[in-house]
Scaffold this active site. Structure first.
Site, PDB file in Angstrom:
ATOM      1  CD  GLU A   1       2.535  -1.347  -3.154  1.00  0.00           C
ATOM      2  OE1 GLU A   1       3.593  -1.786  -3.650  1.00  0.00           O
ATOM      3  OE2 GLU A   1       1.415  -1.853  -3.363  1.00  0.00           O
ATOM      4  CB  THR A   2      -0.815   1.366   3.713  1.00  0.00           C
ATOM      5  OG1 THR A   2      -1.241   0.006   3.807  1.00  0.00           O
ATOM      6  CG2 THR A   2      -1.870   2.248   4.358  1.00  0.00           C
TER       7      THR A   2
END
Length: 255
Positions: A46-47
């Site tokens: 996740e970013t």
């Protein structure tokens, strides 16, 4: 362009455990290519890109309820700080019993002949929840070899996009005690095993609440990194999930 960048381990108070995620603070809208380039550079599952909706907003500003509201591509997300962590506000997703014969091949491909006590399916999230027999303990779930490689080729592909394995907690066992354990696999979307998954607890929360007769529960996700969640079902049909957060990197990204 220089952007503030953080890597945060969520659902833990200890660095290098929990769910690692990159958080990038942006002043102006970035194009999709920039989002993808940054996410690939971070090389994490996740970013998150956080941008103020109004120029006068402050990233650290609090409202009267000590709650921050984020407008995301998946809908509105509310978070508030507690004394010992951060509380996230999620909807609850019901499940219905799943006929073993319809998913037997998928389960056997993943975990072999492990004893299964219950199978539930969430049409909202397309997650299949498999409860292992109460005769097993946490160590069994932690060391269980799960074969995710063949799962995207099973007949249930399309209906199933994630596999949750869950197990009842052990009263009087380890300290701290947990009401239930879980692991999560989503090879259908490129995630062999997720370290800690908040969204799966929107399913696990109501299921174990009914099974245990409790509204307040403590959960542990038994991935290699491991993560702790405090689950609280609310009267309005939503669930609060509380967890710790450890910032392990803080710096500036040059784009």
């Amino acid at each position: 362009m220089k952007l503030p960048m953080f890597i945060v381990d969520a659902f833990t108070a200890t660095a290098f455990r929990g769910n690692p995620a990159a958080v990038c603070l942006v002043e102006n809208t970035l194009d999709e290519d920039s989002h993808q380039h940054i996410a690939r550079e971070m090389n994490l599952s996740e970013t998150a890109f956080i941008r103020k909706l109004q120029p006068t907003d402050n990233f650290t500003q609090k409202n009267t309820n000590n709650t921050l509201t984020f407008v995301t591509m998946s809908g509105e997300l509310k978070a508030r700080r507690a004394e010992d962590g951060i509380v996230l506000d999620f909807p609850l997703y019901p499940t219905s019993p799943q006929d073993l014969h319809e998913v037997e091949d998928l389960i056997k491909a993943a975990i072999g002949d492990v004893l299964v006590q219950d199978i539930q399916y969430s049409p909202d999230t397309k997650n299949l929840m498999v409860r292992l027999s109460d005769s097993y303990n946490r160590s069994f779930l932690e060391t269980l070899k799960v074969n995710t490689e063949p799962l995207p080729r099973t007949e249930q592909t399309g209906k199933v996009k994630g596999l949750i394995l869950t197990l009842k907690g052990e009263p009087g066992g380890r300290t701290p005690q947990y009401d239930f354990y879980s692991r999560y696999f989503a090879p259908w979307v490129g995630v062999a095993e997720d370290p800690v998954t908040g969204s799966t607890h929107t399913i696990l929360g109501p299921y174990w609440s009914e099974e245990l007769g409790k509204k307040e529960m403590r959960a542990f996700q038994c991935s290699r990194r491991g993560g702790e969640l405090d689950i609280s079902l609310r009267p309005d049909g939503r669930v609060d999930m509380k967890g710790g957060a450890a910032i392990v990197l803080e710096g500036t990204l040059t784009v």
